[in-house]
Design a protein around this motif. Structure first.
Motif, PDB file in Angstrom:
ATOM      1  N   ARG A  19       0.812  -1.468  -0.007  1.00  0.00           N
ATOM      2  CA  ARG A  19      -0.046   0.062   0.176  1.00  0.00           C
ATOM      3  C   ARG A  19       1.095   1.310   0.138  1.00  0.00           C
ATOM      4  O   ARG A  19       1.670   1.459   0.209  1.00  0.00           O
ATOM      5  CB  ARG A  19      -0.639  -0.001   1.366  1.00  0.00           C
ATOM      6  CG  ARG A  19      -2.123  -0.995   0.733  1.00  0.00           C
ATOM      7  CD  ARG A  19      -2.657  -1.062   2.925  1.00  0.00           C
ATOM      8  NE  ARG A  19      -4.251  -1.780   2.463  1.00  0.00           N
ATOM      9  CZ  ARG A  19      -5.275  -1.895   1.795  1.00  0.00           C
ATOM     10  NH1 ARG A  19      -5.225  -0.840   1.365  1.00  0.00           N
ATOM     11  NH2 ARG A  19      -5.826  -3.114   1.943  1.00  0.00           N
ATOM     12  N   SER A  20       0.019   2.535  -0.751  1.00  0.00           N
ATOM     13  CA  SER A  20       1.325   3.661  -0.162  1.00  0.00           C
ATOM     14  C   SER A  20       1.411   4.102   0.576  1.00  0.00           C
ATOM     15  O   SER A  20       2.528   4.069   0.851  1.00  0.00           O
ATOM     16  CB  SER A  20       0.298   4.694  -1.208  1.00  0.00           C
ATOM     17  OG  SER A  20      -1.141   4.944  -0.757  1.00  0.00           O
ATOM     18  N   THR A  21       0.952   3.673   1.707  1.00  0.00           N
ATOM     19  CA  THR A  21       0.906   4.927   2.801  1.00  0.00           C
ATOM     20  C   THR A  21       2.140   3.380   3.714  1.00  0.00           C
ATOM     21  O   THR A  21       2.496   4.297   4.383  1.00  0.00           O
ATOM     22  CB  THR A  21      -0.583   4.334   3.653  1.00  0.00           C
ATOM     23  OG1 THR A  21      -1.303   3.187   3.991  1.00  0.00           O
ATOM     24  CG2 THR A  21      -1.649   5.882   3.614  1.00  0.00           C
ATOM     25  N   PHE A  22       2.160   2.714   3.252  1.00  0.00           N
ATOM     26  CA  PHE A  22       3.347   1.744   4.227  1.00  0.00           C
ATOM     27  C   PHE A  22       4.226   2.441   3.138  1.00  0.00           C
ATOM     28  O   PHE A  22       5.527   2.017   4.238  1.00  0.00           O
ATOM     29  CB  PHE A  22       2.459   0.580   3.650  1.00  0.00           C
ATOM     30  CG  PHE A  22       4.153  -0.523   4.555  1.00  0.00           C
ATOM     31  CD1 PHE A  22       4.331  -0.683   5.744  1.00  0.00           C
ATOM     32  CD2 PHE A  22       4.769  -1.691   3.732  1.00  0.00           C
ATOM     33  CE1 PHE A  22       5.122  -1.703   6.341  1.00  0.00           C
ATOM     34  CE2 PHE A  22       5.844  -1.724   4.130  1.00  0.00           C
ATOM     35  CZ  PHE A  22       6.512  -2.386   5.374  1.00  0.00           C
ATOM     36  N   CYS A  23       4.086   2.872   1.969  1.00  0.00           N
ATOM     37  CA  CYS A  23       5.499   3.103   1.271  1.00  0.00           C
ATOM     38  C   CYS A  23       6.135   4.005   2.324  1.00  0.00           C
ATOM     39  O   CYS A  23       7.459   4.430   2.159  1.00  0.00           O
ATOM     40  CB  CYS A  23       5.379   2.615  -0.072  1.00  0.00           C
ATOM     41  SG  CYS A  23       5.430   1.171  -0.502  1.00  0.00           S
ATOM     42  N   GLU A  24       5.037   5.270   2.107  1.00  0.00           N
ATOM     43  CA  GLU A  24       5.403   6.698   2.386  1.00  0.00           C
ATOM     44  C   GLU A  24       5.673   6.696   3.862  1.00  0.00           C
ATOM     45  O   GLU A  24       6.949   7.227   4.207  1.00  0.00           O
ATOM     46  CB  GLU A  24       3.707   7.321   2.431  1.00  0.00           C
ATOM     47  CG  GLU A  24       3.364   7.773   0.760  1.00  0.00           C
ATOM     48  CD  GLU A  24       1.706   8.191   0.648  1.00  0.00           C
ATOM     49  OE1 GLU A  24       1.667   8.748  -0.551  1.00  0.00           O
ATOM     50  OE2 GLU A  24       1.686   7.800   1.918  1.00  0.00           O
ATOM     51  N   ALA A  25       5.308   6.169   4.389  1.00  0.00           N
ATOM     52  CA  ALA A  25       5.907   5.673   6.012  1.00  0.00           C
ATOM     53  C   ALA A  25       7.240   5.324   6.242  1.00  0.00           C
ATOM     54  O   ALA A  25       7.568   5.460   6.906  1.00  0.00           O
ATOM     55  CB  ALA A  25       4.684   5.444   7.173  1.00  0.00           C
ATOM     56  N   ASN A  26       7.622   4.423   5.516  1.00  0.00           N
ATOM     57  CA  ASN A  26       8.791   3.953   5.489  1.00  0.00           C
ATOM     58  C   ASN A  26      10.222   4.472   4.655  1.00  0.00           C
ATOM     59  O   ASN A  26      10.714   3.613   4.530  1.00  0.00           O
ATOM     60  CB  ASN A  26       8.147   2.211   5.999  1.00  0.00           C
ATOM     61  CG  ASN A  26       7.777   1.304   7.059  1.00  0.00           C
ATOM     62  OD1 ASN A  26       8.721   1.494   7.491  1.00  0.00           O
ATOM     63  ND2 ASN A  26       6.389   1.610   6.693  1.00  0.00           N
TER      64      ASN A  26
END
Length: 160
Positions: A79-86
């Motif tokens: 997911r994009s949110t996981f990629c952004e957060a990490n």
């Protein structure tokens, strides 16, 4: 064999002076963030130099996300949110059609082992980490997840 510290590598390469490194180390004590991030904030280091030093220190390869053909099947794994957060971006699958299939992930912080473990748990695939600059990872996320057509530093994506 122990790995070299980032500061030592940057000194050896002539990217930082001893005085700049000392200033970075003092600022790091106050900020409590990684030395590389502190040096970037102080303007003493470029993202490219940091990525190269991290890759050398950790014996990892670097990836230039503006030069790779991104595999949509890898992008759709996370997911994009996981990629952004990490600060990471899945850009390819290695060994497709074999039991040893792996997801190749560009990471601005390759020491984020919790993110690697989460990817391996959720996808069932092993991770091959690559070091990339934070701006390239952010641009890839914008381009491939949020469909921003002019994300800086990346070629247009191929169709899904």
């Amino acid at each position: 064999m122990s790995r070299k510290r980032i500061g030592e590598l940057l000194l050896e390469r002539g990217i930082l002076t001893r005085e700049q490194l000392e200033a970075g180390l003092k600022a790091q004590q106050l900020s409590r963030q990684r030395l590389g991030a502190t040096l970037l904030e102080l303007g003493l280091l470029s993202e490219v130099h940091l990525a190269q030093a991290l890759a050398e220190s950790l014996a990892l390869a670097t990836v230039d996300l503006s030069q790779v053909a991104v595999d949509w099947s890898a992008v759709h794994l996370l997911r994009s949110t996981f990629c952004e957060a990490n600060g990471l971006f899945p850009f390819a699958l290695e060994g497709k059609g074999t039991p040893s299939k792996r997801v190749m992930v560009a990471m601005s912080d390759p020491l984020n082992t919790a993110a690697v473990q989460e990817i391996e748990f959720t996808t069932g695939l092993m991770v091959s980490p690559f070091v990339a600059t934070g701006s390239q990872v952010r641009a890839a996320i914008l381009r491939y997840y949020h469909k921003v057509p002019d994300a800086p530093g990346l070629a247009p994506p191929p169709g899904p």
